[in-house]
Scaffold this motif. Structure first.
Motif, PDB file in Angstrom:
ATOM      1  N   THR A   1       0.848  -1.172  -0.048  1.00 39.08           N
ATOM      2  CA  THR A   1       0.033   0.014   0.095  1.00 39.08           C
ATOM      3  C   THR A   1       0.815   1.238   0.077  1.00 39.08           C
ATOM      4  N   THR A   2       0.158   2.400  -0.595  1.00 40.48           N
ATOM      5  CA  THR A   2       0.767   3.736  -0.549  1.00 40.48           C
ATOM      6  C   THR A   2      -0.059   4.619  -0.295  1.00 40.48           C
ATOM      7  N   PRO A   3      -0.080   5.398   0.904  1.00 40.87           N
ATOM      8  CA  PRO A   3       1.082   5.353   2.035  1.00 40.87           C
ATOM      9  C   PRO A   3       0.941   4.026   2.629  1.00 40.87           C
ATOM     10  N   ASP A   4       2.196   3.726   3.261  1.00 40.35           N
ATOM     11  CA  ASP A   4       2.375   2.311   3.767  1.00 40.35           C
ATOM     12  C   ASP A   4       1.595   2.020   4.873  1.00 40.35           C
ATOM     13  N   VAL A   5       0.363   1.141   4.871  1.00 37.05           N
ATOM     14  CA  VAL A   5      -0.304   0.945   6.056  1.00 37.05           C
ATOM     15  C   VAL A   5      -0.524  -0.654   5.949  1.00 37.05           C
ATOM     16  N   ASP A   6       0.632  -1.332   5.111  1.00 31.87           N
ATOM     17  CA  ASP A   6       0.304  -2.777   5.187  1.00 31.87           C
ATOM     18  C   ASP A   6       0.209  -3.471   6.400  1.00 31.87           C
ATOM     19  N   ALA A   7       1.005  -3.186   7.464  1.00 32.78           N
ATOM     20  CA  ALA A   7       0.813  -3.975   8.629  1.00 32.78           C
ATOM     21  C   ALA A   7      -0.614  -3.880   9.180  1.00 32.78           C
ATOM     22  N   GLU A   8      -0.900  -2.569   9.394  1.00 29.67           N
ATOM     23  CA  GLU A   8      -2.286  -2.253   9.959  1.00 29.67           C
ATOM     24  C   GLU A   8      -3.499  -2.801   9.175  1.00 29.67           C
ATOM     25  N   PHE A   9      -3.096  -2.964   7.967  1.00 32.85           N
ATOM     26  CA  PHE A   9      -4.163  -3.439   7.093  1.00 32.85           C
ATOM     27  C   PHE A   9      -4.610  -4.816   7.303  1.00 32.85           C
ATOM     28  N   GLY A  10      -3.254  -5.717   7.381  1.00 36.94           N
ATOM     29  CA  GLY A  10      -3.308  -7.084   7.873  1.00 36.94           C
ATOM     30  C   GLY A  10      -3.889  -7.355   9.242  1.00 36.94           C
ATOM     31  N   ARG A  11      -3.665  -6.553  10.165  1.00 34.62           N
ATOM     32  CA  ARG A  11      -4.038  -6.655  11.465  1.00 34.62           C
ATOM     33  C   ARG A  11      -5.481  -6.508  11.612  1.00 34.62           C
ATOM     34  N   PHE A  12      -6.106  -5.455  10.842  1.00 33.01           N
ATOM     35  CA  PHE A  12      -7.549  -5.040  10.794  1.00 33.01           C
ATOM     36  C   PHE A  12      -8.331  -6.435  10.486  1.00 33.01           C
ATOM     37  N   HIS A  13      -7.683  -6.880   9.052  1.00 36.19           N
ATOM     38  CA  HIS A  13      -8.437  -7.931   8.604  1.00 36.19           C
ATOM     39  C   HIS A  13      -8.456  -9.275   9.725  1.00 36.19           C
ATOM     40  N   GLU A  14      -7.445  -9.347  10.360  1.00 34.06           N
ATOM     41  CA  GLU A  14      -7.440 -10.458  11.247  1.00 34.06           C
ATOM     42  C   GLU A  14      -8.481 -10.230  12.490  1.00 34.06           C
ATOM     43  N   GLN A  15      -8.578  -8.983  12.834  1.00 33.73           N
ATOM     44  CA  GLN A  15      -9.380  -8.620  14.064  1.00 33.73           C
ATOM     45  C   GLN A  15     -10.948  -8.784  13.644  1.00 33.73           C
ATOM     46  N   ILE A  16     -11.340  -8.363  12.384  1.00 33.99           N
ATOM     47  CA  ILE A  16     -12.334  -8.269  11.580  1.00 33.99           C
ATOM     48  C   ILE A  16     -12.921  -9.634  11.713  1.00 33.99           C
ATOM     49  N   ILE A  17     -12.168 -10.497  10.984  1.00 33.47           N
ATOM     50  CA  ILE A  17     -12.448 -11.887  10.883  1.00 33.47           C
ATOM     51  C   ILE A  17     -12.623 -12.645  12.208  1.00 33.47           C
ATOM     52  N   LEU A  18     -11.748 -12.333  13.079  1.00 33.34           N
ATOM     53  CA  LEU A  18     -11.960 -13.106  14.345  1.00 33.34           C
ATOM     54  C   LEU A  18     -12.814 -12.452  15.354  1.00 33.34           C
ATOM     55  N   GLY A  19     -13.731 -11.318  14.812  1.00 36.08           N
ATOM     56  CA  GLY A  19     -14.548 -10.688  15.742  1.00 36.08           C
ATOM     57  C   GLY A  19     -13.843  -9.802  17.039  1.00 36.08           C
TER      58      GLY A  19
END
Lengths: 185, 149
Positions: A48-66
């Protein structure tokens, strides 16, 4: 009357970088500011640009896991998206992004998540379908004359490289549902 | 039908405030500073000695920037402004503090703040009592805080 004197020149249009774009968000000064929209471009350096890769991955995990999304990550993304559009110091960013726990924090989190994942209830238009079809086929960089766009899209559909608009465009889906209903009646 | 707003029906949930009687004779709330969350940048180094920024949530007690600017305006008006300017900035700040505590429009606030000369010192005193932070040092038993935050 307290020690901190808020910066007088912390004004949106005075700090805006040339070419700034994105979505308008009301921040703690009560004024609308532009939060940049991240772009996805896979490369060796990241996604991603601007670089939000780490947060993007963590958000996805948090949303999927509820789980609840982390406010650390929400602030981190909001800061990156704001700094892409404005010249601001760390303290100025902190003052602008400041929120109260509860509704204000939830509103900021919602804006940040929509910036990364898109809005939940977004109405998808014919233009969205054309854009998505061209992007999905790597045709974003070339220029396609308007007289040829329908031919290109017809070939993409005929070769199963895009879905028909009836599965994507909300107006087409509504028309299809209405037709089925009329046939029943 | 023109319906007058009432303090209890318009009160924002979770906003701590002190009561003050305004032009309609009712006790309205002036919002107190509240805990606010903001990003704090922590700079460290990675194993290759490159700087790495991490964002952590920091909690501070205060008002949003919008209100802090109004407090700043009042401070400047008290230092250098005319009486009219001091009155205007104080009313703008009082409006913002009321609107922070209540869901109420600007026209209604303006009408509530049309207090008589007799009640003006009380309004000025209450606003200054909050924004100078005196309320933290001199708890006044006559001002019962309706803190529900």
């Amino acid at each position: 009357m307290g020690d901190s004197r808020p910066m007088r020149d912390l004004i949106e249009h005075k700090r805006r970088k040339k070419g700034a774009r994105g979505r308008l968000v009301q921040l703690a000064d009560g004024e609308p500011w532009l939060l940049a929209e991240p772009a996805f471009r896979p490369s060796l350096a990241g996604l991603t640009t601007p670089d939000v890769d780490a947060e993007f991955g963590r958000f996805h995990e948090q949303i999927i896991l509820g789980d609840e999304v982390s406010l650390d990550d929400v602030f981190s993304v909001a800061r990156n998206l704001l700094l892409a559009n404005y010249d601001l110091t760390n303290d100025e960013v902190a003052q602008l992004l400041e929120v109260e726990a509860g509704l204000e924090a939830e509103a900021l989190a919602r804006v940040v998540l929509e910036s990364l994942f898109g809005a939940d209830l977004r109405v998808r238009s014919y233009g969205d379908w054309v854009r998505a079809s061209l992007l999905a086929n790597g045709l974003a960089l070339g220029e396609i004359p308007a007289s040829a766009i329908n031919d290109v899209l017809t070939i993409l559909m005929a070769t199963n490289r895009t879905v028909p608009p009836s599965q994507f465009v909300d107006a087409c889906r509504a028309a299809r549902d209405r037709d089925s209903l009329e046939r029943l009646v | 039908m023109d319906e007058r707003p009432e303090p209890e029906r318009t009160r924002r949930e979770g906003v701590a405030s002190i009561p003050i009687t305004l032009a309609d004779g009712h006790a309205w709330g002036l919002a107190l500073p509240s805990p606010r969350l903001r990003p704090k940048v922590i700079v460290s180094v990675d194993p290759l000695a490159r700087p790495v920024e991490t964002i952590r949530v920091e909690t501070v007690l205060g008002y949003p920037l919008e209100i802090r600017r109004l407090i700043d305006d009042l401070r400047s008006a008290c230092e250098r402004g005319t009486a009219d300017c001091q009155y205007d900035t104080l009313i703008r700040l009082a409006s913002a503090l009321i609107q922070r505590a209540h869901e109420i429009g600007p026209a209604d606030v303006a009408s509530l703040l049309k207090v008589g000369l007799d009640d003006l010192p009380s309004l000025v005193g209450s606003v200054l009592w909050i924004v100078t932070g005196e309320y933290l040092e001199t708890p006044d038993s006559s001002r019962k805080n309706d803190v529900d935050a």
